[in-house]
Structures are given as structure tokens and as C-alpha cells.
Design a protein around this motif. Structure first.
Motif, PDB file in Angstrom:
ATOM      1  N   ASP A 123      78.770  90.405 105.721  1.00  0.00           N
ATOM      2  CA  ASP A 123      79.936  89.595 106.078  1.00  0.00           C
ATOM      3  C   ASP A 123      81.204  90.427 106.185  1.00  0.00           C
ATOM      4  N   LEU A 124      81.048  91.728 106.387  1.00  0.00           N
ATOM      5  CA  LEU A 124      82.194  92.620 106.533  1.00  0.00           C
ATOM      6  C   LEU A 124      82.112  93.323 107.887  1.00  0.00           C
ATOM      7  N   PRO A 125      83.233  93.856 108.377  1.00  0.00           N
ATOM      8  CA  PRO A 125      83.219  94.517 109.688  1.00  0.00           C
ATOM      9  C   PRO A 125      82.158  95.603 109.817  1.00  0.00           C
ATOM     10  N   TRP A 126      81.875  96.304 108.720  1.00  0.00           N
ATOM     11  CA  TRP A 126      80.953  97.430 108.763  1.00  0.00           C
ATOM     12  C   TRP A 126      79.491  97.016 108.950  1.00  0.00           C
ATOM     13  N   THR A 127      79.146  95.846 108.509  1.00  0.00           N
ATOM     14  CA  THR A 127      77.727  95.468 108.471  1.00  0.00           C
ATOM     15  C   THR A 127      77.408  94.158 109.178  1.00  0.00           C
ATOM     16  N   ASN A 128      78.387  93.570 109.871  1.00  0.00           N
ATOM     17  CA  ASN A 128      78.135  92.235 110.428  1.00  0.00           C
ATOM     18  C   ASN A 128      77.200  92.245 111.641  1.00  0.00           C
ATOM     19  N   TYR A 129      76.787  93.434 112.088  1.00  0.00           N
ATOM     20  CA  TYR A 129      75.798  93.504 113.155  1.00  0.00           C
ATOM     21  C   TYR A 129      74.393  93.787 112.612  1.00  0.00           C
ATOM     22  N   TYR A 130      74.268  93.798 111.284  1.00  0.00           N
ATOM     23  CA  TYR A 130      72.963  93.968 110.641  1.00  0.00           C
ATOM     24  C   TYR A 130      72.521  92.641 110.030  1.00  0.00           C
ATOM     25  N   ARG A 131      71.308  92.604 109.503  1.00  0.00           N
ATOM     26  CA  ARG A 131      70.806  91.453 108.769  1.00  0.00           C
ATOM     27  C   ARG A 131      70.793  91.783 107.280  1.00  0.00           C
ATOM     28  N   THR A 132      71.064  90.792 106.449  1.00  0.00           N
ATOM     29  CA  THR A 132      71.029  91.005 105.008  1.00  0.00           C
ATOM     30  C   THR A 132      69.643  91.469 104.579  1.00  0.00           C
ATOM     31  N   GLU A 133      69.606  92.528 103.779  1.00  0.00           N
ATOM     32  CA  GLU A 133      68.386  93.167 103.282  1.00  0.00           C
ATOM     33  C   GLU A 133      67.568  93.841 104.381  1.00  0.00           C
ATOM     34  N   GLU A 134      68.170  94.027 105.554  1.00  0.00           N
ATOM     35  CA  GLU A 134      67.499  94.797 106.594  1.00  0.00           C
ATOM     36  C   GLU A 134      67.366  96.249 106.133  1.00  0.00           C
ATOM     37  N   VAL A 135      66.250  96.865 106.434  1.00  0.00           N
ATOM     38  CA  VAL A 135      66.040  98.276 106.123  1.00  0.00           C
ATOM     39  C   VAL A 135      66.278  99.085 107.399  1.00  0.00           C
ATOM     40  N   ILE A 136      67.236 100.011 107.327  1.00  0.00           N
ATOM     41  CA  ILE A 136      67.558 100.872 108.452  1.00  0.00           C
ATOM     42  C   ILE A 136      67.307 102.323 108.043  1.00  0.00           C
ATOM     43  N   THR A 137      67.310 103.217 109.009  1.00  0.00           N
ATOM     44  CA  THR A 137      67.089 104.636 108.722  1.00  0.00           C
ATOM     45  C   THR A 137      68.262 105.453 109.240  1.00  0.00           C
ATOM     46  N   LEU A 138      68.867 106.255 108.354  1.00  0.00           N
ATOM     47  CA  LEU A 138      69.980 107.124 108.727  1.00  0.00           C
ATOM     48  C   LEU A 138      69.752 108.521 108.165  1.00  0.00           C
ATOM     49  N   PRO A 139      70.312 109.541 108.797  1.00  0.00           N
ATOM     50  CA  PRO A 139      70.200 110.898 108.272  1.00  0.00           C
ATOM     51  C   PRO A 139      71.148 111.120 107.089  1.00  0.00           C
ATOM     52  N   ILE A 140      70.745 112.016 106.184  1.00  0.00           N
ATOM     53  CA  ILE A 140      71.626 112.494 105.116  1.00  0.00           C
ATOM     54  C   ILE A 140      71.632 114.019 105.154  1.00  0.00           C
ATOM     55  N   ALA A 141      72.720 114.610 104.686  1.00  0.00           N
ATOM     56  CA  ALA A 141      72.826 116.072 104.613  1.00  0.00           C
ATOM     57  C   ALA A 141      73.931 116.398 103.614  1.00  0.00           C
ATOM     58  N   HIS A 142      73.551 116.591 102.360  1.00  0.00           N
ATOM     59  CA  HIS A 142      74.570 116.831 101.342  1.00  0.00           C
ATOM     60  C   HIS A 142      73.998 117.532 100.113  1.00  0.00           C
ATOM     61  N   GLY A 143      74.866 118.211  99.403  1.00  0.00           N
ATOM     62  CA  GLY A 143      74.505 118.836  98.137  1.00  0.00           C
ATOM     63  C   GLY A 143      75.125 118.129  96.958  1.00  0.00           C
ATOM     64  N   GLU A 144      76.196 117.378  97.216  1.00  0.00           N
ATOM     65  CA  GLU A 144      76.886 116.623  96.164  1.00  0.00           C
ATOM     66  C   GLU A 144      77.042 115.184  96.629  1.00  0.00           C
ATOM     67  N   GLY A 145      75.917 114.479  96.650  1.00  0.00           N
ATOM     68  CA  GLY A 145      75.919 113.112  97.157  1.00  0.00           C
ATOM     69  C   GLY A 145      75.463 112.075  96.165  1.00  0.00           C
ATOM     70  N   SER A 146      75.311 112.488  94.906  1.00  0.00           N
ATOM     71  CA  SER A 146      74.848 111.560  93.873  1.00  0.00           C
ATOM     72  C   SER A 146      76.031 110.727  93.381  1.00  0.00           C
ATOM     73  N   TYR A 147      75.991 109.425  93.646  1.00  0.00           N
ATOM     74  CA  TYR A 147      77.115 108.567  93.251  1.00  0.00           C
ATOM     75  C   TYR A 147      77.102 108.341  91.748  1.00  0.00           C
ATOM     76  N   TYR A 148      78.277 108.532  91.137  1.00  0.00           N
ATOM     77  CA  TYR A 148      78.420 108.339  89.699  1.00  0.00           C
ATOM     78  C   TYR A 148      79.666 107.507  89.411  1.00  0.00           C
ATOM     79  N   ALA A 149      79.540 106.616  88.440  1.00  0.00           N
ATOM     80  CA  ALA A 149      80.680 105.843  87.928  1.00  0.00           C
ATOM     81  C   ALA A 149      80.326 105.381  86.525  1.00  0.00           C
ATOM     82  N   ASP A 150      81.329 105.053  85.742  1.00  0.00           N
ATOM     83  CA  ASP A 150      81.056 104.561  84.392  1.00  0.00           C
ATOM     84  C   ASP A 150      80.446 103.164  84.463  1.00  0.00           C
ATOM     85  N   ALA A 151      79.913 102.712  83.351  1.00  0.00           N
ATOM     86  CA  ALA A 151      79.167 101.449  83.318  1.00  0.00           C
ATOM     87  C   ALA A 151      80.018 100.263  83.763  1.00  0.00           C
ATOM     88  N   ASN A 152      81.272 100.219  83.348  1.00  0.00           N
ATOM     89  CA  ASN A 152      82.143  99.098  83.726  1.00  0.00           C
ATOM     90  C   ASN A 152      82.412  99.087  85.228  1.00  0.00           C
TER      91      ASN A 152
END
Length: 232
Positions: A123-152
Motif C-alpha cells: 500500500d505504498l508507492p514502492w510496492t503498490n505494483y506488487y502483490r502482498t507476499e509475492e516472491v520476487i528475485t533481485l540481485p544483491i552485491a554487498h559486504g556490509e548488508g546485514s541489517y541490525y537494530a536493537d530489540a525495541n
């Protein structure tokens, strides 16, 4: 509508983005040098992948202080769209436009691959042309791509529906075997609470041209442009 693509010393995916927005979608696109600060003619700012300022200190740590990023923060505060891809995602977290941080991959190796992602929200501009829970395939290329945040922060992201893309397998299930970098909660892309700022590690611009063998990323750009056109 006008697209702005930020160019830092070390950017290497800027022209890939321009090829999609200008070459494939025929939208006026301006490459914005890191020392520029006038975004008055820009509807959406895209911070591309690469190695901004050589990734010295931390990925994106120097780029956050550039004139163009100070202008991008103001652009976002006005409710306008901002997209950060790969290094651009790292820059957005360093600049405080998105919570959390991107840290070294779980196995401390650079990862270059094509991976499945589950679309969590449409329901946002970035994803409104997809379906909810649709599985898509995109390339990745990174060495520091592990998302981290505190529990809260993680709890808040999940409760507010700010996780837009999640690493998964071909069936849409997320587990360690389908997580390429160790991101917490298998997070591949998040937005801010307002939904106008998106950061993602996968590269939609590298999956937009049919000649590259996949077009799952094109709908992100089409949805983005469609949302802008609706309000202009």
C-alpha cells in the motif's frame, strides 16, 4: 516528473539507475553531484549503490555530511520520495532517515547473487505494483548488508509495518538458509514511518531491463513514478 540520482565519489550504480528511469521509463533524470544542494526541481531522490567516499570509516559515514544529503533530508521532511539502494541504504541509516545500521555480512564475505524476496506490504508507492507476499528475485552485491537494530527498534519496525522486503526461499519461507547475510528478522528493505523513504540492499535497477534476464525490479520504479504522477 523529475528524478534525481545522487553521485558521490565512488558511486558505481548511478548510471544503472539512470538507464532505468531515463532510458527505459523516459522520465527526466538529473545526476546530482554530492556537492550540490538544490533539489527544488526534483520529485524523487535516489541514492544509488557503490562505495561512497571509498567507504572509509563505515559505509555511508562520510556521505551523510555531504551537501546533497543535507538537502535530501529536507526533501524527505517535506514528504517527498527518497530511495536508497545498497550503499544508498547504508547512507540513509547513517543520515538518520532510517533506523538501524548495516554491518558486516554474517560470514564476513562479500555476497554477489540473485535472491528471492517476499513483498510484505503493497500500500505504498514502492510496492503498490506488487502483490502482498509475492516472491520476487533481485540481485544483491554487498559486504556490509546485514541489517541490525536493537530489540525495541525491531519491534517498532514490525508493529508499524516498516519492513517492505524480507529475504526468503522460493516458497516464501524465511530461515537462516535463505538469509544471505545474517540480517535480523531477515530484513532486506525498510521504510520510515511515513512510507516516503525506502532503503533496500537488493538492486531493483539490475532487474529492470529484460536483456539482463529479469524484470522484477521494474515494478518498484513504475509504482514510484505512478504515485508521483497521481499527486502532480
Amino acid at each position: 516528473m523529475n528524478v534525481g540520482v545522487v553521485v558521490f565519489p565512488g558511486s558505481n550504480c548511478d548510471r544503472d539507475v539512470v538507464w532505468v528511469t531515463q532510458g527505459l521509463l523516459n522520465q527526466p533524470t538529473r545526476m546530482i553531484w554530492h556537492e550540490d544542494s538544490d533539489l527544488s526541481d526534483i520529485d524523487v531522490v535516489i541514492v544509488p549503490g557503490g562505495f561512497s567516499y571509498g567507504d572509509y570509516l563505515r559505509c555511508g559515514a562520510i556521505a551523510r555530511f555531504s551537501p546533497v544529503m543535507q538537502a535530501t533530508i529536507k526533501h524527505a521532511e517535506q514528504g517527498k520520495l527518497v530511495l536508497g539502494i545498497c550503499n544508498g541504504f547504508q547512507v540513509l541509516t547513517e543520515a538518520g532517515l532510517l533506523p538501524g545500521a548495516l554491518v558486516r555480512n554474517r560470514d564476513l564475505h562479500f555476497v554477489c547473487d540473485r535472491v528471492p524476496l517476499k513483498v510484505e506490504r503493497t500500500d505504498l508507492p514502492w510496492t503498490n505494483y506488487y502483490r502482498t507476499e509475492e516472491v520476487i528475485t533481485l540481485p544483491i552485491a554487498h559486504g556490509e548488508g546485514s541489517y541490525y537494530a536493537d530489540a525495541n527498534t525491531l519491534k517498532s519496525l514490525e508493529e508499524n509495518g516498516q519492513v517492505l522486503f524480507r529475504y526468503c526461499n522460493a516458497e516464501g519461507k524465511s530461515d537462516q538458509s535463505s538469509n544471505p547475510n545474517g540480517s535480523l528478522n531477515h530484513i532486506a528493505g525498510i521504510c520510515n514511518r511515513q512510507g516516503n523513504v525506502l532503503g533496500m540492499m537488493p538492486h531493483p535497477e539490475r532487474a529492470s531491463d529484460p536483456s539482463l534476464g529479469g524484470v522484477d525490479g521494474m515494478r518498484l520504479f513504475e509504482g514510484m513514478l505512478g504515485a508521483i504522477a497521481a499527486i502532480l
